[in-house]
Write a protein that holds these residues in place. Structure first.
Motif, PDB file in Angstrom:
ATOM      1  N   SER A  99       0.815  -1.212   0.000  1.00  0.00           N
ATOM      2  CA  SER A  99       0.000   0.000   0.000  1.00  0.00           C
ATOM      3  C   SER A  99       0.850   1.264   0.000  1.00  0.00           C
ATOM      4  CB  SER A  99      -0.949   0.004   1.198  1.00  0.00           C
ATOM      5  OG  SER A  99      -0.231  -0.027   2.418  1.00  0.00           O
ATOM      6  N   MET A 100       2.038   1.216   0.612  1.00  0.00           N
ATOM      7  CA  MET A 100       2.886   2.406   0.614  1.00  0.00           C
ATOM      8  C   MET A 100       3.366   2.735  -0.796  1.00  0.00           C
ATOM      9  SD  MET A 100       6.229   3.344   2.956  1.00  0.00           S
ATOM     10  CE  MET A 100       5.379   2.912   4.463  1.00  0.00           C
ATOM     11  N   LEU A 101       3.695   1.729  -1.578  1.00  0.00           N
ATOM     12  CA  LEU A 101       4.070   1.974  -2.973  1.00  0.00           C
ATOM     13  C   LEU A 101       2.874   2.492  -3.755  1.00  0.00           C
ATOM     14  CD1 LEU A 101       5.810   1.883  -5.489  1.00  0.00           C
ATOM     15  CD2 LEU A 101       5.454  -0.595  -5.594  1.00  0.00           C
ATOM     16  N   GLN A 102       1.687   1.920  -3.517  1.00  0.00           N
ATOM     17  CA  GLN A 102       0.489   2.415  -4.186  1.00  0.00           C
ATOM     18  C   GLN A 102       0.237   3.883  -3.842  1.00  0.00           C
ATOM     19  OE1 GLN A 102      -2.941  -0.240  -3.847  1.00  0.00           O
ATOM     20  NE2 GLN A 102      -1.543  -1.926  -3.394  1.00  0.00           N
ATOM     21  N   ASP A 103       0.453   4.248  -2.580  1.00  0.00           N
ATOM     22  CA  ASP A 103       0.278   5.637  -2.170  1.00  0.00           C
ATOM     23  C   ASP A 103       1.277   6.550  -2.873  1.00  0.00           C
ATOM     24  OD1 ASP A 103      -1.826   5.101  -0.464  1.00  0.00           O
ATOM     25  OD2 ASP A 103      -0.564   4.894   1.303  1.00  0.00           O
ATOM     26  N   VAL A 104       2.527   6.110  -2.965  1.00  0.00           N
ATOM     27  CA  VAL A 104       3.548   6.920  -3.628  1.00  0.00           C
ATOM     28  C   VAL A 104       3.208   7.098  -5.106  1.00  0.00           C
ATOM     29  CG1 VAL A 104       5.954   6.904  -4.408  1.00  0.00           C
ATOM     30  CG2 VAL A 104       5.411   6.471  -2.007  1.00  0.00           C
ATOM     31  N   LEU A 105       2.784   6.035  -5.754  1.00  0.00           N
ATOM     32  CA  LEU A 105       2.439   6.127  -7.168  1.00  0.00           C
ATOM     33  C   LEU A 105       1.277   7.097  -7.393  1.00  0.00           C
ATOM     34  CD1 LEU A 105       2.758   2.373  -8.184  1.00  0.00           C
ATOM     35  CD2 LEU A 105       4.326   4.232  -8.773  1.00  0.00           C
ATOM     36  N   ALA A 106       0.378   7.162  -6.409  1.00  0.00           N
ATOM     37  CA  ALA A 106      -0.763   8.073  -6.504  1.00  0.00           C
ATOM     38  C   ALA A 106      -0.473   9.434  -5.878  1.00  0.00           C
ATOM     39  CB  ALA A 106      -1.979   7.451  -5.828  1.00  0.00           C
ATOM     40  N   ARG A 107       0.746   9.607  -5.380  1.00  0.00           N
ATOM     41  CA  ARG A 107       1.155  10.846  -4.703  1.00  0.00           C
ATOM     42  C   ARG A 107       0.226  11.180  -3.535  1.00  0.00           C
ATOM     43  NH1 ARG A 107       4.394  15.114  -8.448  1.00  0.00           N
ATOM     44  NH2 ARG A 107       5.890  13.606  -9.265  1.00  0.00           N
ATOM     45  N   ARG A 108      -0.072  10.148  -2.731  1.00  0.00           N
ATOM     46  CA  ARG A 108      -0.839  10.315  -1.509  1.00  0.00           C
ATOM     47  C   ARG A 108       0.092  10.204  -0.314  1.00  0.00           C
ATOM     48  NH1 ARG A 108      -4.580   6.311  -4.013  1.00  0.00           N
ATOM     49  NH2 ARG A 108      -3.367   4.748  -2.863  1.00  0.00           N
ATOM     50  N   ALA A 109      -0.282  10.817   0.786  1.00  0.00           N
ATOM     51  CA  ALA A 109       0.480  10.672   2.026  1.00  0.00           C
ATOM     52  C   ALA A 109       0.519   9.196   2.431  1.00  0.00           C
ATOM     53  CB  ALA A 109      -0.152  11.501   3.134  1.00  0.00           C
ATOM     54  N   THR A 110       1.671   8.731   2.883  1.00  0.00           N
ATOM     55  CA  THR A 110       1.861   7.324   3.246  1.00  0.00           C
ATOM     56  C   THR A 110       1.676   7.101   4.745  1.00  0.00           C
ATOM     57  OG1 THR A 110       4.222   7.459   3.752  1.00  0.00           O
ATOM     58  CG2 THR A 110       3.609   7.236   1.414  1.00  0.00           C
ATOM     59  N   GLU A 111       1.767   5.830   5.133  1.00  0.00           N
ATOM     60  CA  GLU A 111       1.687   5.476   6.549  1.00  0.00           C
ATOM     61  C   GLU A 111       3.079   5.252   7.142  1.00  0.00           C
ATOM     62  OE1 GLU A 111      -2.372   3.292   7.453  1.00  0.00           O
ATOM     63  OE2 GLU A 111      -1.287   2.217   5.884  1.00  0.00           O
ATOM     64  N   ILE A 112       4.086   5.916   6.605  1.00  0.00           N
ATOM     65  CA  ILE A 112       5.450   5.731   7.098  1.00  0.00           C
ATOM     66  C   ILE A 112       5.565   6.048   8.587  1.00  0.00           C
ATOM     67  CG2 ILE A 112       6.183   8.094   6.471  1.00  0.00           C
ATOM     68  CD1 ILE A 112       8.316   4.888   6.076  1.00  0.00           C
ATOM     69  N   GLY A 113       4.793   7.012   9.073  1.00  0.00           N
ATOM     70  CA  GLY A 113       4.868   7.377  10.486  1.00  0.00           C
ATOM     71  C   GLY A 113       4.396   6.271  11.403  1.00  0.00           C
ATOM     72  N   ALA A 114       3.407   5.487  10.979  1.00  0.00           N
ATOM     73  CA  ALA A 114       2.890   4.405  11.807  1.00  0.00           C
ATOM     74  C   ALA A 114       3.715   3.132  11.672  1.00  0.00           C
ATOM     75  CB  ALA A 114       1.441   4.110  11.444  1.00  0.00           C
ATOM     76  N   LEU A 115       4.389   2.953  10.538  1.00  0.00           N
ATOM     77  CA  LEU A 115       5.203   1.752  10.333  1.00  0.00           C
ATOM     78  C   LEU A 115       6.621   1.966  10.872  1.00  0.00           C
ATOM     79  CD1 LEU A 115       3.941   0.575   6.839  1.00  0.00           C
ATOM     80  CD2 LEU A 115       3.742  -0.664   8.989  1.00  0.00           C
ATOM     81  N   ASN A 116       7.490   2.511  10.066  1.00  0.00           N
ATOM     82  CA  ASN A 116       8.868   2.717  10.524  1.00  0.00           C
ATOM     83  C   ASN A 116       8.933   3.736  11.655  1.00  0.00           C
ATOM     84  OD1 ASN A 116       8.761   2.086   7.466  1.00  0.00           O
ATOM     85  ND2 ASN A 116      10.725   1.287   8.153  1.00  0.00           N
ATOM     86  N   GLY A 117       8.082   4.764  11.574  1.00  0.00           N
ATOM     87  CA  GLY A 117       8.035   5.731  12.659  1.00  0.00           C
ATOM     88  C   GLY A 117       7.567   5.118  13.960  1.00  0.00           C
TER      89      GLY A 117
END
Length: 311
Positions: free
Chosen positions: A258-276
């Protein structure tokens, strides 16, 4: 509780839609879904929620675009993106005031946000996958178990955990009620946090990320760092994360997380909840997490580039 068990599904994307539909076909369960996607909600309200793929059925689900339009519920299931948790649960706070609420979201920290708004909370971890293919229609792509347990700082009663797990299992989504659900949650988070940001930054599917020698070294390094934090927290994993990596190579090689899908769509990712989330747990445990900090910085930098414009 009333004779009819009323369940609110907060966030009706792919996961919320799958869980809403499966719950809604259980006798005695009334499901109310809420999502800002007006076309999806209108289609569900008019004709039910249709499931295709791994299962084929249509279930009656009440659908609304505002949580303020929900009636009082016995259970809540939060399936929004992590960055929308606060707003979405706050919007449905009145309906959830007497409910036991579970998160089926990605990452760490969602339960803490929910617990600031409702009285009884469950940890949840799932591996089910799907895609909304049209308003009112969700494709069920991959089955998988779910694991629920009381959220320790503000727990739902174990009886409530068991009852919701039983309803989902009766609906066709096998769900386990555990006294401690941290193990399944961390097992999923460690795998996702090791593969998703690398896929998002490179544009490569999970299989290619895990079979490229240089990228696999980064994946393994992220896993090792997270395992140290997990061990310090005293969490027992369901299985070694490396097994999940090998399974992904064999069974989901072309999968775009889903993070790659978000990047491809230029949407904010869930990086803060995962790695963060892993980095935050590391700080609490006094352990450095430079690899996860690096992933957070790189993905957030990528997000900023979409609105920065040329210089």
């Amino acid at each position: 509780m009333t004779s009819v068990v009323r369940v609110a599904v907060i966030g009706c994307g792919a996961i919320g839609s799958l869980y809403a539909a499966h719950l809604a076909r259980v006798p005695g369960v009334e499901v109310w879904a809420v999502d800002p996607w007006a076309e999806h909600m209108a289609a569900i309200e008019a004709g039910g929620l249709r499931v295709t793929g791994q299962a084929e059925f249509t279930a009656p689900v009440r659908a609304r675009t505002s949580g303020r339009d929900l009636p009082p519920c016995d259970f809540g299931l939060v399936a929004t993106k992590a960055l929308h948790t606060q707003e979405a649960v706050a919007g449905a706070r009145a309906a959830l005031a007497g409910a036991a609420v579970v998160s089926v979201q990605n990452g760490l920290g969602n339960e803490e946000v929910i617990a600031g708004l409702v009285p009884r909370v469950m940890r949840g971890s799932i591996v089910t996958a799907g895609t909304v293919v049209a308003p009112g229609v969700v494709r069920y792509d991959a089955p998988g178990d779910s694991w629920f347990g009381p959220f320790e700082p503000r727990p739902a009663a174990m009886g409530e955990v068991e009852r919701l797990a039983g309803l989902l299992t009766a609906g066709g989504l096998r769900t386990h009620a555990l006294g401690d659900a941290r193990g399944p949650q961390w097992t999923k988070v460690i795998f996702n946090a090791a593969t998703s940001p690398v896929a998002a930054l490179t544009g490569l599917c999970v299989g290619r990320v895990c079979t490229d020698a240089g990228l696999r070294a980064q994946v393994d390094g992220l896993i090792s760092e997270a395992l140290a934090v997990c061990e310090r927290a005293g969490v027992a994993l369901l299985r070694p994360p490396q097994e999940a990596v090998e399974e992904a190579i064999a069974e989901a090689y072309e999968h775009k997380p889903s993070m790659l899908q978000d990047v491809l769509a230029r949407r904010a990712t869930e990086i803060g909840a995962l790695n963060g989330g892993i980095a935050a747990e590391g700080r609490r445990a006094g352990l450095p997490t430079p690899r996860h900090d690096c992933m957070v910085a790189l993905v957030r930098g990528l997000e900023q580039s979409w609105s920065a414009g040329p210089r």
